[in-house]
Write an enzyme that holds these catalytic residues in place. Structure first.
Site, PDB file in Angstrom:
ATOM      1  N   TRP A 366     -27.841   8.275 -25.791  1.00 64.52           N
ATOM      2  CA  TRP A 366     -28.445   7.889 -24.508  1.00 64.52           C
ATOM      3  C   TRP A 366     -28.035   6.472 -24.110  1.00 64.52           C
ATOM      4  O   TRP A 366     -27.767   6.203 -22.933  1.00 64.52           O
ATOM      5  CB  TRP A 366     -29.959   8.001 -24.618  1.00 64.52           C
ATOM      6  CG  TRP A 366     -30.726   7.643 -23.391  1.00 64.52           C
ATOM      7  CD1 TRP A 366     -30.964   8.430 -22.300  1.00 64.52           C
ATOM      8  CD2 TRP A 366     -31.387   6.395 -23.120  1.00 64.52           C
ATOM      9  NE1 TRP A 366     -31.721   7.758 -21.369  1.00 64.52           N
ATOM     10  CE2 TRP A 366     -32.000   6.508 -21.844  1.00 64.52           C
ATOM     11  CE3 TRP A 366     -31.540   5.205 -23.829  1.00 64.52           C
ATOM     12  CZ2 TRP A 366     -32.733   5.462 -21.270  1.00 64.52           C
ATOM     13  CZ3 TRP A 366     -32.265   4.164 -23.271  1.00 64.52           C
ATOM     14  CH2 TRP A 366     -32.857   4.303 -22.006  1.00 64.52           C
ATOM     15  N   HIS A 367     -27.968   5.573 -25.079  1.00 62.31           N
ATOM     16  CA  HIS A 367     -27.610   4.188 -24.771  1.00 62.31           C
ATOM     17  C   HIS A 367     -26.147   4.048 -24.349  1.00 62.31           C
ATOM     18  O   HIS A 367     -25.837   3.230 -23.487  1.00 62.31           O
ATOM     19  CB  HIS A 367     -27.876   3.285 -25.974  1.00 62.31           C
ATOM     20  CG  HIS A 367     -29.291   2.805 -26.071  1.00 62.31           C
ATOM     21  ND1 HIS A 367     -30.254   3.494 -26.751  1.00 62.31           N
ATOM     22  CD2 HIS A 367     -29.901   1.718 -25.559  1.00 62.31           C
ATOM     23  CE1 HIS A 367     -31.411   2.850 -26.662  1.00 62.31           C
ATOM     24  NE2 HIS A 367     -31.225   1.768 -25.940  1.00 62.31           N
ATOM     25  N   GLY A 368     -25.257   4.808 -24.978  1.00 69.82           N
ATOM     26  CA  GLY A 368     -23.847   4.683 -24.630  1.00 69.82           C
ATOM     27  C   GLY A 368     -22.971   4.860 -25.843  1.00 69.82           C
ATOM     28  O   GLY A 368     -23.421   5.256 -26.921  1.00 69.82           O
TER      29      GLY A 368
END
Length: 520
Positions: A366-368
């Protein structure tokens, strides 16, 4: 009226993207006052208002027409999947589609920069939308399950009546939170629209109020705005001189190691100030629409804590590292707990390594895909383990023998010194661990750690060597002697973990817990 005269100094230092973003967030304040004046008897107006304002933000203001259409595609895909797929796979299908789209955008941006060649990073609102849409899918599925199979949160948030397309668009494009959050559940949105959110005990009767929404929201919201602008002012004033980027400069390398460490502590606060400013600014805008109402204080004053995404005090002066993590991006922590951690844990079973690892992987994706994120997360997993070991071995020695772990401990001199040491260690470690998170680049993150003398690694792995090399067992023995002298048969459980807490760091602690059964 243009806001350029306010934000020209900010844009000159931080670029047009921050100028545009903050302009939208500030415009949301007067628009929030318009929103609450739309009659609850005509909910369609409120849904249309959300859709219109969000469209205005993305297209004319941010110039992101194509990205907005792609986000709208995610919204429509979620709606029709949830509507047509009736079985238990439905929320997982939504989850897979949304996370895949988000991660592809993360990859594209990491390789080629902004794939839409715009000044605003579209993955930011997409991350918020992913939380909102996947939570909705689970809420719909919970509405199709027997009530006796649900826990308290699932029962409260379940969707039993499927929304119309206009209702769902209004929910998905709720304007104060569309850009950076906070996200809200569908039931929270509908209770805001129809006013039932404000019908709680402890306040004036609805008939005694001038309108449905309680008094006090403007005072709280505009105070939030002032604090937010203050944090942004700190960032704008100091970041050009001191930030995590400073650790990569030749000047930084010329300083003494203690001074470098000190500068990094300031840099950490400066970097976090940007997030504080944006999150608190959008929290205030949400409050003006009525979102965030949580009831009344004993004095009768209205409380507005439900839209908070960050607790600055518990982050800057944390009692421990875990408390710090729990106070940062709090809505994401709720999402991970309710939409992954609980969902992959079999009913009646205790969450274990598998549940923790899947939750961590969800958080990471989700963060990258930047390497700096993963370095920070992995290191934080070890920090969490050390914090738990210190709490279970050192902390009982600064409390009265046999003290009830559930009762507030007496604040003795020894306990005060322990707390001060805990705050200092937590601050030092968070500012060390988050350096790669902000720098993103793997080589720059590692080089920054090297220039800091690897002090965080020495603190964490030195502590682990002590605890697992016999220090933990020795401290347990000291505890046992104190308990025997005090006539207490059973040691306190001050080091027990909080049940049901979703991990946002890798589950290295699960493996170490098994080792402790033999070593400690």
């Amino acid at each position: 009226m243009s806001l350029d005269f306010v934000f020209e100094p900010l844009a000159a230092k931080a670029g047009a993207s921050l100028d545009q973003l903050i302009s939208c967030l500030l415009i949301s304040y007067p628009l929030g006052s318009v929103f609450v004046r739309l009659p609850a008897s005509q909910p369609a107006l409120k849904h249309l208002f959300n859709v219109a304002i969000s469209t205005f933000y993305f297209v004319p203001v941010l110039g992101q027409r194509l990205p907005f259409l792609l986000l709208l595609g995610d919204v429509l895909a979620t709606y029709f999947i949830a509507l047509t797929v009736k079985g238990p796979r439905m929320p997982w299908i939504v989850f897979g589609v949304m996370m895949t789209h988000l991660f592809l955008n993360h990859i594209e941006r990491a390789i080629w920069g902004d794939p839409f060649d715009g000044s605003y990073n579209i993955t930011g609102p997409q991350m918020v939308l992913v939380m909102k849409l996947t939570t909705f899918a689970w809420n719909v599925w919970d509405g199709r399950r027997p009530a006796e199979d649900l826990d308290k949160w699932q029962t409260k948030m379940r969707v039993t009546k499927f929304p119309s397309l206009l209702e769902f668009l209004g929910f998905s494009l709720y304007f104060p939170g569309i850009l950076v959050g906070p996200y809200l559940e569908y039931q929270a949105y509908t209770s805001l629209i129809d006013g039932t959110l404000f019908n709680v005990a402890g306040g004036p009767e609805p008939s005694a109020r001038r309108r449905v929404i309680p008094d006090g929201r403007k005072r709280v919201a505009y105070r939030k705005m002032l604090f937010a602008l203050g944090y942004l002012g700190v960032y704008m004033g100091i970041a050009p001189k001191i930030s995590y980027q400073t650790t990569t400069t030749d000047w930084f390398l010329q300083q003494s190691l203690p001074y470098r460490i000190l500068i990094t502590q300031l840099a950490g606060f400066v970097e976090r100030s940007k997030y504080y400013g944006v999150w608190i600014l959008t929290e205030g805008a949400s409050i003006l629409t009525g979102h965030g109402f949580t009831g009344y204080a004993p004095s009768g004053a209205s409380l507005w804590d439900g839209a908070a995404n960050v607790d600055v005090w518990r982050i800057e002066l944390p009692e421990n590292f875990k408390g710090l993590i729990d106070s940062w991006n709090m809505k994401t922590n709720v999402w991970l707990r309710e939409c992954m951690y609980k969902r992959v844990t079999p009913k009646g079973k205790k969450a274990g390594f598998r549940s923790s690892m899947l939750t961590y992987l969800t958080s990471a994706i989700w963060h990258g895909c930047s390497a700096g994120y993963y370095i920070t997360f992995v290191f934080a997993g070890f920090v969490t383990t050390v914090g738990r070991l210190a709490r279970s071995t050192f902390r009982p020695l600064v409390l009265p023998a046999g003290a009830d772990p559930k009762a507030p401990p007496p604040q003795t001199l020894l306990k005060t010194l322990y707390d001060i040491a805990g705050v200092a260690c937590a601050v030092l470690l968070v500012n060390f661990s988050t350096t790669p998170f902000i720098l993103l680049n793997l080589s720059e993150g590692i080089e920054a750690w090297r220039r800091l003398g690897w002090y965080g690694l020495w603190m964490v792995f030195g502590s682990m060597a002590f605890f697992y090399g016999g220090g933990g067992a020795w401290l347990k023995g000291v505890q046992a002697k104190r308990l025997r002298r005090a006539g207490v048969a059973k040691p306190s459980a001050s080091g027990s973990s909080t049940p049901g807490a979703a991990p946002t760091v890798p589950p290295v602690d699960s493996a170490f817990r098994q080792a402790e059964k033999k070593l400690l």
